[in-house]
Design an enzyme around this catalytic site. Structure first.
Site, PDB file in Angstrom:
ATOM      1  N   CYS A   1       0.839  -1.198   0.000  1.00 18.19           N
ATOM      2  CA  CYS A   1       0.000   0.000   0.000  1.00 18.19           C
ATOM      3  C   CYS A   1       0.880   1.257   0.000  1.00 18.19           C
ATOM      4  O   CYS A   1       1.174   1.830   1.051  1.00 18.19           O
ATOM      5  CB  CYS A   1      -0.937   0.002   1.214  1.00 18.19           C
ATOM      6  SG  CYS A   1      -2.160   1.326   1.132  1.00 18.19           S
TER       7      CYS A   1
ATOM      8  N   THR B   1     -26.593   1.725  10.603  1.00 15.60           N
ATOM      9  CA  THR B   1     -27.621   1.456   9.592  1.00 15.60           C
ATOM     10  C   THR B   1     -28.421   2.719   9.322  1.00 15.60           C
ATOM     11  O   THR B   1     -28.565   3.572  10.200  1.00 15.60           O
ATOM     12  CB  THR B   1     -28.575   0.329  10.030  1.00 15.60           C
ATOM     13  OG1 THR B   1     -29.502   0.077   8.984  1.00 15.60           O
ATOM     14  CG2 THR B   1     -29.323   0.668  11.307  1.00 15.60           C
ATOM     15  N   TYR B   2     -28.881   2.821   8.088  1.00 14.52           N
ATOM     16  CA  TYR B   2     -29.788   3.906   7.715  1.00 14.52           C
ATOM     17  C   TYR B   2     -31.135   3.298   7.329  1.00 14.52           C
ATOM     18  O   TYR B   2     -31.991   3.972   6.770  1.00 14.52           O
ATOM     19  CB  TYR B   2     -29.206   4.712   6.555  1.00 14.52           C
ATOM     20  CG  TYR B   2     -27.799   5.201   6.851  1.00 14.52           C
ATOM     21  CD1 TYR B   2     -27.581   6.381   7.569  1.00 14.52           C
ATOM     22  CD2 TYR B   2     -26.683   4.463   6.450  1.00 14.52           C
ATOM     23  CE1 TYR B   2     -26.295   6.808   7.871  1.00 14.52           C
ATOM     24  CE2 TYR B   2     -25.396   4.889   6.749  1.00 14.52           C
ATOM     25  CZ  TYR B   2     -25.206   6.060   7.459  1.00 14.52           C
ATOM     26  OH  TYR B   2     -23.925   6.475   7.761  1.00 14.52           O
ATOM     27  N   ASN B   3     -31.276   1.975   7.587  1.00 20.15           N
ATOM     28  CA  ASN B   3     -32.503   1.230   7.263  1.00 20.15           C
ATOM     29  C   ASN B   3     -32.886   1.362   5.789  1.00 20.15           C
ATOM     30  O   ASN B   3     -34.052   1.482   5.438  1.00 20.15           O
ATOM     31  CB  ASN B   3     -33.668   1.681   8.159  1.00 20.15           C
ATOM     32  CG  ASN B   3     -33.356   1.425   9.630  1.00 20.15           C
ATOM     33  OD1 ASN B   3     -33.177   2.361  10.407  1.00 20.15           O
ATOM     34  ND2 ASN B   3     -33.247   0.171  10.007  1.00 20.15           N
ATOM     35  N   THR B   4     -31.859   1.378   4.938  1.00 19.88           N
ATOM     36  CA  THR B   4     -32.118   1.435   3.495  1.00 19.88           C
ATOM     37  C   THR B   4     -31.326   0.333   2.786  1.00 19.88           C
ATOM     38  O   THR B   4     -30.260  -0.071   3.254  1.00 19.88           O
ATOM     39  CB  THR B   4     -31.686   2.789   2.892  1.00 19.88           C
ATOM     40  OG1 THR B   4     -30.296   2.981   3.150  1.00 19.88           O
ATOM     41  CG2 THR B   4     -32.467   3.943   3.479  1.00 19.88           C
TER      42      THR B   4
ATOM     43  N   THR C   1     -31.492  -4.131   8.211  1.00 19.72           N
ATOM     44  CA  THR C   1     -30.316  -4.687   7.502  1.00 19.72           C
ATOM     45  C   THR C   1     -29.401  -5.494   8.412  1.00 19.72           C
ATOM     46  O   THR C   1     -28.312  -5.888   8.010  1.00 19.72           O
ATOM     47  CB  THR C   1     -29.495  -3.544   6.866  1.00 19.72           C
ATOM     48  OG1 THR C   1     -29.007  -2.690   7.920  1.00 19.72           O
ATOM     49  CG2 THR C   1     -30.312  -2.731   5.887  1.00 19.72           C
TER      50      THR C   1
ATOM     51  N   GLU D   1     -23.222   2.817   0.176  1.00 20.34           N
ATOM     52  CA  GLU D   1     -23.499   1.477   0.712  1.00 20.34           C
ATOM     53  C   GLU D   1     -22.302   0.547   0.494  1.00 20.34           C
ATOM     54  O   GLU D   1     -22.003  -0.312   1.319  1.00 20.34           O
ATOM     55  CB  GLU D   1     -24.765   0.909   0.065  1.00 20.34           C
ATOM     56  CG  GLU D   1     -26.023   1.648   0.536  1.00 20.34           C
ATOM     57  CD  GLU D   1     -27.293   1.249  -0.208  1.00 20.34           C
ATOM     58  OE1 GLU D   1     -28.289   0.936   0.462  1.00 20.34           O
ATOM     59  OE2 GLU D   1     -27.309   1.260  -1.455  1.00 20.34           O
TER      60      GLU D   1
END
Length: 485
Positions: free
Chosen positions: A135, A379-382, A391, A456
């Site tokens: 790296c 989480t954004y619940n999407t 999720t 995401e």
């Protein structure tokens, strides 16, 4: 977080204050983004012209657009910029501000606050860790930091020029990076034995945390295609994370329209069916659970990057690497005696790892624990275009799959879920980023979850970073515990 740690952070970085729920809030907005001149205190300058953007995989417009939707994120990044930390990693991680704040506090403590190791040695250990995964981005960054804190320039000619005490870390660095299950109490004993080059237990624990932190951060750099900063290009011979990545057609993530939409719907349906079957199922036997784990572990042998990659190491990285051919080797190989599976219940982070680190390096134990929890529960619940989605099942499958390829098994987890929820292209990506990140390509990044947002996919990389770090730390800390008992 403990109050004394919190207070020390605010002294070190007055632009940040603690908000409710442990989040960081910015109390003083910083004018001028990005700044027109280098920072007066010698910190890292933010590139004036973002040019190609922070990532080779994510269009600059996506990062700026998603960022614009979050004033919280913008203020947070401006605070980091004011502290001289406005790098490309911060820009990409900033898509998830809550995690960025937790990550940055941990890294700040590891590198810049009181601890058993002197500052220049901390940066040298970061260089050694990043070099194991080729790296050059992180190697270049910490070569600059090493010199800024008064490190001896001669050491940067290569590992052979570093003091013997640091060179003695080479073996454990190599194992932690590629095959942590091989670490034994004898490795710990060899480093702690009396002599002028011996390590103290506190120093060694800090070194182990630094090594695992930078191995995992290298995974994030390659997994998100982080570009070197503009001014780094000339200075340390940095190269983009995957020089071979553009040899394949750079398909846009939303391409494949209908197919990609169907993939999302199929995943939603599988999650729904799994949740329903969990409610109906009376419980799978322990034997069946163990069989499903072994099946997943064996199947992971077939998951390997198909892209042909260039293994030529740059000289500025190669000089810090001994035994460059040593790399990840599948935990279970056909016809070989496999090491015993690490049963997570026998040595957990919550009951064993955390308490050991907390005893030997207190503040960092708290921050690591917070960081693991933040990312695991984030989480954004999407999911893609769907809102109001639980999720947790998907996040757990990703976390446990990373631990599975490192030989760690949870007795109470049904590994059948991994096969149900993670498509093959996603498994290839996860295993590559976690085990041999330098082989990650743009094609791998674009081929999974084609209808999902870039944020995401970055979220997946944060889960990989932390799951990988925790797995390696558990092996290392278990060896320390065995040495001590």
């Amino acid at each position: 977080m403990q109050s004394n740690t919190s207070a020390r952070f605010h002294q070190a970085l007055p632009g940040l204050t603690q908000g409710c729920g442990g989040d960081v809030r910015v109390s003083v907005p910083v004018a001028g983004w990005p700044p027109e001149s280098p920072f007066p205190d010698g910190g890292v300058q933010v590139p004036r012209e973002l040019g190609r953007g922070p990532s080779a995989f994510i269009p600059l417009g996506e990062i700026l657009q998603e960022g614009a939707e979050s004033s919280w994120r913008q203020l947070l990044i401006e605070a980091f910029v004011s502290a001289g930390r406005g790098d490309n990693i911060t820009m990409v991680m900033g898509l998830h501000p809550q995690y960025l704040s937790s990550f940055w506090k941990t890294q700040y403590l590891l590198l810049r606050m009181d601890g058993p190791l002197p500052y220049h040695k901390r940066h040298y250990i970061a260089i050694m860790a990043a070099a194991r995964h080729q790296c050059s981005y992180l190697v270049g960054l910490h070569m600059g930091e090493f010199l800024q804190v008064g490190g001896n320039p001669a050491w940067l000619q290569g590992l052979h020029c570093a003091p013997q005490k640091l060179r003695n870390l080479n073996e454990i660095n190599k194992l932690l990076a590629h095959r942590p299950w091989l670490i034994t109490k004898e490795h710990i004993e060899a480093l702690l034995k009396t002599g002028e080059d011996s390590w103290s237990l506190a120093e060694l624990v800090q070194a182990l945390v630094l090594l695992t932190h930078y191995h995992s951060l290298a995974s994030f750099v390659f997994g998100c295609g982080i570009n070197p900063e503009e001014e780094q290009d000339g200075g340390h011979g940095c190269r983009p994370p995957s020089p071979h990545s553009d040899s394949s057609p750079a398909s846009d993530d939303s391409s494949g329209g209908k197919d990609a939409m169907q993939e999302v719907e199929a995943l939603m349906e599988r999650m729904k069916l799994l949740q329903e079957s969990q409610l109906e199922e009376e419980g799978v036997t322990q034997e069946e659970m163990a069989t499903r784990f072994e099946l997943e572990k064996t199947e992971s042998l077939l998951v390997a990057p198909s892209d042909i990659t260039d293994h030529s190491l740059q000289s500025n990285v190669l000089c810090f690497v001994e035994d460059p051919e040593f790399g990840y080797k599948d935990f279970t190989r056909r016809g070989e005696q496999a090491p015993p599976t690490f049963r997570a219940q026998d040595y957990t982070w919550e009951d064993h790892g955390f308490s050991l680190i907390n005893r030997l390096y207190p503040d960092v134990g708290q921050l690591l624990d917070e960081k693991f929890q933040v990312v695991y529960n984030l989480t954004y619940n999407t999911i893609a275009m769907h809102c109001g989605v639980d999720t947790s099942m998907l996040r757990r499958a990703i976390w446990n799959y990373v631990h599975c390829v490192f030989g760690i098994r949870y007795d109470d987890y049904d590994y059948g879920e991994v096969n149900q929820l993670l498509e093959r292209s996603l498994k290839i990506y996860i295993k590559t980023v976690a085990c041999y990140p330098e082989k990650t390509t743009k094609r791998m990044y674009t081929q999974f979850w084609r209808h999902f947002k870039h944020s995401e996919k970055v979220h997946i990389n944060l889960l990989l970073l932390e799951a990988r770090m925790q797995a390696a730390l558990l092996y290392a800390l278990r060896a320390v515990t065995r040495y001590m008992t």
